[in-house]
Design a protein around this motif. Structure first.
Motif, PDB file in Angstrom:
ATOM      1  N   SER A 104     -63.136  41.737 -29.707  1.00  3.82           N
ATOM      2  CA  SER A 104     -64.054  42.496 -28.861  1.00  3.82           C
ATOM      3  C   SER A 104     -63.901  43.982 -29.169  1.00  3.82           C
ATOM      4  O   SER A 104     -62.799  44.454 -29.424  1.00  3.82           O
ATOM      5  CB  SER A 104     -63.749  42.250 -27.381  1.00  3.82           C
ATOM      6  N   PHE A 105     -65.018  44.716 -29.105  1.00 10.24           N
ATOM      7  CA  PHE A 105     -65.010  46.150 -29.376  1.00 10.24           C
ATOM      8  C   PHE A 105     -66.218  46.789 -28.713  1.00 10.24           C
ATOM      9  O   PHE A 105     -67.111  46.094 -28.225  1.00 10.24           O
ATOM     10  CB  PHE A 105     -65.013  46.419 -30.891  1.00 10.24           C
ATOM     11  N   LEU A 106     -66.245  48.106 -28.687  1.00 10.09           N
ATOM     12  CA  LEU A 106     -67.398  48.834 -28.166  1.00 10.09           C
ATOM     13  C   LEU A 106     -68.298  49.202 -29.330  1.00 10.09           C
ATOM     14  O   LEU A 106     -67.854  49.795 -30.312  1.00 10.09           O
ATOM     15  CB  LEU A 106     -66.953  50.105 -27.425  1.00 10.09           C
ATOM     16  N   ASN A 107     -69.595  48.864 -29.225  1.00  8.78           N
ATOM     17  CA  ASN A 107     -70.533  49.175 -30.306  1.00  8.78           C
ATOM     18  C   ASN A 107     -71.001  50.628 -30.204  1.00  8.78           C
ATOM     19  O   ASN A 107     -70.529  51.393 -29.354  1.00  8.78           O
ATOM     20  CB  ASN A 107     -71.707  48.188 -30.318  1.00  8.78           C
ATOM     21  N   ALA A 108     -71.967  51.011 -31.038  1.00 13.13           N
ATOM     22  CA  ALA A 108     -72.458  52.393 -31.082  1.00 13.13           C
ATOM     23  C   ALA A 108     -73.085  52.827 -29.755  1.00 13.13           C
ATOM     24  O   ALA A 108     -73.062  54.011 -29.422  1.00 13.13           O
ATOM     25  CB  ALA A 108     -73.466  52.549 -32.213  1.00 13.13           C
ATOM     26  N   GLU A 109     -73.613  51.882 -28.985  1.00 10.46           N
ATOM     27  CA  GLU A 109     -74.215  52.198 -27.680  1.00 10.46           C
ATOM     28  C   GLU A 109     -73.181  52.155 -26.557  1.00 10.46           C
ATOM     29  O   GLU A 109     -73.529  52.158 -25.382  1.00 10.46           O
ATOM     30  CB  GLU A 109     -75.367  51.225 -27.360  1.00 10.46           C
ATOM     31  N   ASN A 110     -71.905  52.059 -26.932  1.00 12.80           N
ATOM     32  CA  ASN A 110     -70.791  52.006 -25.983  1.00 12.80           C
ATOM     33  C   ASN A 110     -70.850  50.759 -25.098  1.00 12.80           C
ATOM     34  O   ASN A 110     -70.453  50.784 -23.936  1.00 12.80           O
ATOM     35  CB  ASN A 110     -70.736  53.272 -25.128  1.00 12.80           C
ATOM     36  N   GLU A 111     -71.356  49.661 -25.658  1.00 17.81           N
ATOM     37  CA  GLU A 111     -71.420  48.379 -24.962  1.00 17.81           C
ATOM     38  C   GLU A 111     -70.401  47.423 -25.575  1.00 17.81           C
ATOM     39  O   GLU A 111     -70.148  47.451 -26.776  1.00 17.81           O
ATOM     40  CB  GLU A 111     -72.828  47.782 -25.092  1.00 17.81           C
ATOM     41  N   GLN A 112     -69.842  46.568 -24.725  1.00 15.04           N
ATOM     42  CA  GLN A 112     -68.866  45.578 -25.189  1.00 15.04           C
ATOM     43  C   GLN A 112     -69.552  44.568 -26.099  1.00 15.04           C
ATOM     44  O   GLN A 112     -70.597  44.028 -25.753  1.00 15.04           O
ATOM     45  CB  GLN A 112     -68.237  44.863 -23.995  1.00 15.04           C
ATOM     46  N   GLN A 113     -68.975  44.318 -27.266  1.00 11.64           N
ATOM     47  CA  GLN A 113     -69.516  43.347 -28.211  1.00 11.64           C
ATOM     48  C   GLN A 113     -68.354  42.546 -28.792  1.00 11.64           C
ATOM     49  O   GLN A 113     -67.234  43.036 -28.886  1.00 11.64           O
ATOM     50  CB  GLN A 113     -70.266  44.061 -29.329  1.00 11.64           C
ATOM     51  N   THR A 114     -68.634  41.319 -29.160  1.00  9.59           N
ATOM     52  CA  THR A 114     -67.628  40.453 -29.767  1.00  9.59           C
ATOM     53  C   THR A 114     -68.168  39.943 -31.094  1.00  9.59           C
ATOM     54  O   THR A 114     -69.334  39.576 -31.192  1.00  9.59           O
ATOM     55  CB  THR A 114     -67.311  39.257 -28.847  1.00  9.59           C
ATOM     56  N   ALA A 115     -67.308  39.933 -32.109  1.00  9.23           N
ATOM     57  CA  ALA A 115     -67.696  39.438 -33.427  1.00  9.23           C
ATOM     58  C   ALA A 115     -66.480  38.779 -34.076  1.00  9.23           C
ATOM     59  O   ALA A 115     -65.345  38.982 -33.653  1.00  9.23           O
ATOM     60  CB  ALA A 115     -68.210  40.584 -34.299  1.00  9.23           C
ATOM     61  N   TRP A 116     -66.744  37.989 -35.108  1.00 10.51           N
ATOM     62  CA  TRP A 116     -65.682  37.344 -35.879  1.00 10.51           C
ATOM     63  C   TRP A 116     -65.425  38.176 -37.130  1.00 10.51           C
ATOM     64  O   TRP A 116     -66.347  38.589 -37.815  1.00 10.51           O
ATOM     65  CB  TRP A 116     -66.082  35.922 -36.253  1.00 10.51           C
ATOM     66  N   PHE A 117     -64.139  38.396 -37.424  1.00 13.39           N
ATOM     67  CA  PHE A 117     -63.731  39.199 -38.570  1.00 13.39           C
ATOM     68  C   PHE A 117     -62.713  38.439 -39.407  1.00 13.39           C
ATOM     69  O   PHE A 117     -61.897  37.680 -38.883  1.00 13.39           O
ATOM     70  CB  PHE A 117     -63.070  40.507 -38.102  1.00 13.39           C
ATOM     71  N   LEU A 118     -62.775  38.665 -40.721  1.00  9.27           N
ATOM     72  CA  LEU A 118     -61.739  38.135 -41.615  1.00  9.27           C
ATOM     73  C   LEU A 118     -60.529  39.045 -41.501  1.00  9.27           C
ATOM     74  O   LEU A 118     -60.642  40.270 -41.634  1.00  9.27           O
ATOM     75  CB  LEU A 118     -62.226  38.129 -43.070  1.00  9.27           C
TER      76      LEU A 118
END
Length: 131
Positions: A104-118
């Motif tokens: 989980s991280f904050l995107n450019a709009e300062n919103e919580q986002q979740t993604a999968w990373f290697l």
């Protein structure tokens, strides 16, 4: 002589009781053991079309035209991330293992986002050496 032994025994008992009743000193860490960041990780992002399959515990294979992609069971890493081991086999039967984690991280709009990373590769050496 008996009076000295008795007084010494009382003194030792009082010391033991006093040592057991006092609370331990409070320790505050000045440096955190793990740095927590809400910034987007500087890692390779898994294509979004695989995110749902990676999150599904019953999914053990990912569809791909060039590779065979096998998934391990979901597990929680030491940092509290949901992860899976990905076994990649190409057409020449060369096998490679990588770890993918949901972060989980904050995107450019300062919103919580979740993604999968290697995750970064762990380099294993076949050379033996002694210190």
């Amino acid at each position: 002589m008996q009076n000295i032994f008795r007084n010494s025994s009382i003194f030792v008992c009082i010391l033991l009781i006093a040592g057991c009743t006092s609370k331990p000193r409070k320790v505050n860490a000045s440096v955190p053991l793990v740095t927590f960041s809400q910034e987007k990780p500087n890692k390779e992002v898994v294509p979004e079309r695989y995110w749902q399959a990676l999150s599904d515990p019953s999914q053990l294979v990912l569809p791909h035209t060039e590779f065979s992609l096998q998934l391990s069971e979901l597990y929680t890493s030491a940092l509290g991330k949901t992860c899976r081991e990905l076994t990649i086999t190409d057409k020449t039967q060369v096998m490679k293992r990588r770890i993918v984690c949901e972060i989980s991280f904050l995107n450019a709009e300062n919103e919580q986002q979740t993604a999968w990373f290697l995750e970064n590769e762990i380099i294993e050496s076949t050379r033996h050496f002694e210190l």
